[in-house]
Design a protein around this motif. Structure first.
Motif, PDB file in Angstrom:
ATOM      1  N   PRO A   3       0.839  -1.203   0.000  1.00  0.00           N
ATOM      2  CA  PRO A   3       0.000   0.000   0.000  1.00  0.00           C
ATOM      3  C   PRO A   3       0.874   1.253   0.000  1.00  0.00           C
ATOM      4  O   PRO A   3       2.012   1.229   0.482  1.00  0.00           O
ATOM      5  N   LYS A   4       0.346   2.339  -0.519  1.00  0.00           N
ATOM      6  CA  LYS A   4       1.144   3.567  -0.630  1.00  0.00           C
ATOM      7  C   LYS A   4       1.554   4.145   0.721  1.00  0.00           C
ATOM      8  O   LYS A   4       2.523   4.916   0.781  1.00  0.00           O
ATOM      9  N   ASP A   5       0.854   3.792   1.784  1.00  0.00           N
ATOM     10  CA  ASP A   5       1.218   4.322   3.100  1.00  0.00           C
ATOM     11  C   ASP A   5       2.068   3.341   3.900  1.00  0.00           C
ATOM     12  O   ASP A   5       2.272   3.506   5.106  1.00  0.00           O
ATOM     13  N   HIS A   6       2.600   2.316   3.242  1.00  0.00           N
ATOM     14  CA  HIS A   6       3.434   1.339   3.932  1.00  0.00           C
ATOM     15  C   HIS A   6       4.759   1.966   4.340  1.00  0.00           C
ATOM     16  O   HIS A   6       5.294   2.841   3.645  1.00  0.00           O
ATOM     17  N   ARG A  40      -2.561  -0.657  -9.327  1.00  0.00           N
ATOM     18  CA  ARG A  40      -3.718   0.026  -8.719  1.00  0.00           C
ATOM     19  C   ARG A  40      -3.233   1.361  -8.180  1.00  0.00           C
ATOM     20  O   ARG A  40      -2.084   1.506  -7.768  1.00  0.00           O
ATOM     21  N   ARG A  41      -4.136   2.316  -8.167  1.00  0.00           N
ATOM     22  CA  ARG A  41      -3.749   3.664  -7.707  1.00  0.00           C
ATOM     23  C   ARG A  41      -3.386   3.702  -6.230  1.00  0.00           C
ATOM     24  O   ARG A  41      -2.649   4.586  -5.790  1.00  0.00           O
ATOM     25  N   ASP A  42      -3.915   2.772  -5.461  1.00  0.00           N
ATOM     26  CA  ASP A  42      -3.646   2.779  -4.023  1.00  0.00           C
ATOM     27  C   ASP A  42      -2.441   1.923  -3.644  1.00  0.00           C
ATOM     28  O   ASP A  42      -2.134   1.766  -2.458  1.00  0.00           O
ATOM     29  N   LEU A  43      -1.749   1.376  -4.648  1.00  0.00           N
ATOM     30  CA  LEU A  43      -0.587   0.544  -4.373  1.00  0.00           C
ATOM     31  C   LEU A  43       0.650   1.108  -5.068  1.00  0.00           C
ATOM     32  O   LEU A  43       0.555   1.859  -6.045  1.00  0.00           O
ATOM     33  N   THR A  44       1.810   0.728  -4.566  1.00  0.00           N
ATOM     34  CA  THR A  44       3.080   1.074  -5.201  1.00  0.00           C
ATOM     35  C   THR A  44       4.026  -0.108  -5.007  1.00  0.00           C
ATOM     36  O   THR A  44       3.645  -1.133  -4.434  1.00  0.00           O
ATOM     37  N   THR A  63       7.942   2.415   1.959  1.00  0.00           N
ATOM     38  CA  THR A  63       7.911   3.339   0.819  1.00  0.00           C
ATOM     39  C   THR A  63       8.854   4.520   1.011  1.00  0.00           C
ATOM     40  O   THR A  63       9.111   5.265   0.051  1.00  0.00           O
ATOM     41  N   ALA A 120      -4.134  -4.745  -1.361  1.00  0.00           N
ATOM     42  CA  ALA A 120      -4.917  -3.511  -1.336  1.00  0.00           C
ATOM     43  C   ALA A 120      -5.806  -3.439  -0.092  1.00  0.00           C
ATOM     44  O   ALA A 120      -6.108  -2.345   0.404  1.00  0.00           O
TER      45      ALA A 120
END
Length: 259
Positions: A84-87, A156-160, A90, A138
């Motif tokens: 997730p992008k807030d992991h 997905r937009r919420d993942l990186t 990152t 996700a």
């Protein structure tokens, strides 16, 4: 070709994450009379598809049985972890498997990486597919380590994702049954290897312009000092002067005295 013979076609299997589109476009330009059919297959079923003759060649992931298949390695992919992008990870540009020790790391049934030891904590159940694992990531349940092309495929937009520097990598190859190396397979090999339209299976061929010049004596370059037709620049044929013709610069003797 008789009425009972089917027109030639070429069937190319490819696994998720690979992109044969460039080669297909070149094929259509060079062999418009031979349709190329794409067949999407999973990494696990690709060898059977080739072995059973359902495709002529395939863009698949190594390893393959080299006693049955020929293979031309194409490239090796970077391995990434999808989060997730807030992991927390990152904040780093790249990570190691040790950085995933506290995470649940999914190992889907269609995983294409060959692990000696799986990183992180195992999930309660293995997801059936990579796509299912991405859905769980996700939902914030865990993370997923895959080749970069699969991370892009399931974006997905919420993942990186971030590169995992010490994870195993996946290599992609063009493969086909060794006992079924047809002329069309050779043609596709040439395209994949970047051979030009004037090359035939790696043998250098004369360019059309050069070939026309060689076949037409009138277009050959004249020998220095002669023009076309074997004449010298003054328009006289080469060779010794004609008999009786005066030689330039020859000394003339004294005239005989008349008696």
């Amino acid at each position: 070709m008789t009425g009972s013979e089917a027109p030639p076609t070429f069937r190319l299997a490819y696994v998720p994450g690979t992109t044969p589109g460039k080669w297909v476009r070149i094929w259509n330009e060079r062999l418009p009379e031979v349709p190329l059919t794409l067949l999407s297959v999973t990494a696990a079923e690709a060898p059977d598809v080739l072995r059973e003759g359902r495709a002529d060649a395939g863009v698949l992931r190594l390893p393959v049985d080299r006693e049955v298949f020929s293979a031309i390695p194409l490239y090796t992919e970077a391995t990434v972890v999808v989060v997730p992008k807030d992991h927390l990870i990152t904040v780093a540009d790249e990570v190691t498997t040790a950085d995933l020790a506290d995470d649940v790391v999914f190992h889907p049934l269609d995983d294409v990486l060959e692990w000696e030891r799986l990183p992180g904590r195992p999930a309660v159940e293995r997801p059936a597919t990579t796509a299912d694992a991405v859905e769980l990531v996700a939902a914030g349940v865990g993370v997923l380590v895959v080749p970069q092309s699969l991370a892009r495929l399931h974006h997905r937009r919420d993942l990186t994702y971030r590169p995992v520097v010490d994870a195993p990598q996946s290599s992609v190859a063009l493969s086909w049954p060794e006992d079924a190396t047809t002329d069309l397979v050779e043609e596709f090999i040439g395209i994949v290897r970047g051979r030009t339209v004037n090359s035939t299976r790696g043998r250098s061929q004369p360019r059309p312009e050069q070939q026309r010049r060689d076949e037409n004596p009138a277009r050959r370059k004249p020998t220095p000092g002669k023009s076309a037709g074997g004449k010298n620049p003054r328009g006289r044929s080469g060779g010794s002067p004609k008999a009786g013709a005066p030689r330039t610069g020859a000394k003339r003797g004294k005239p005989r005295r008349r008696s």
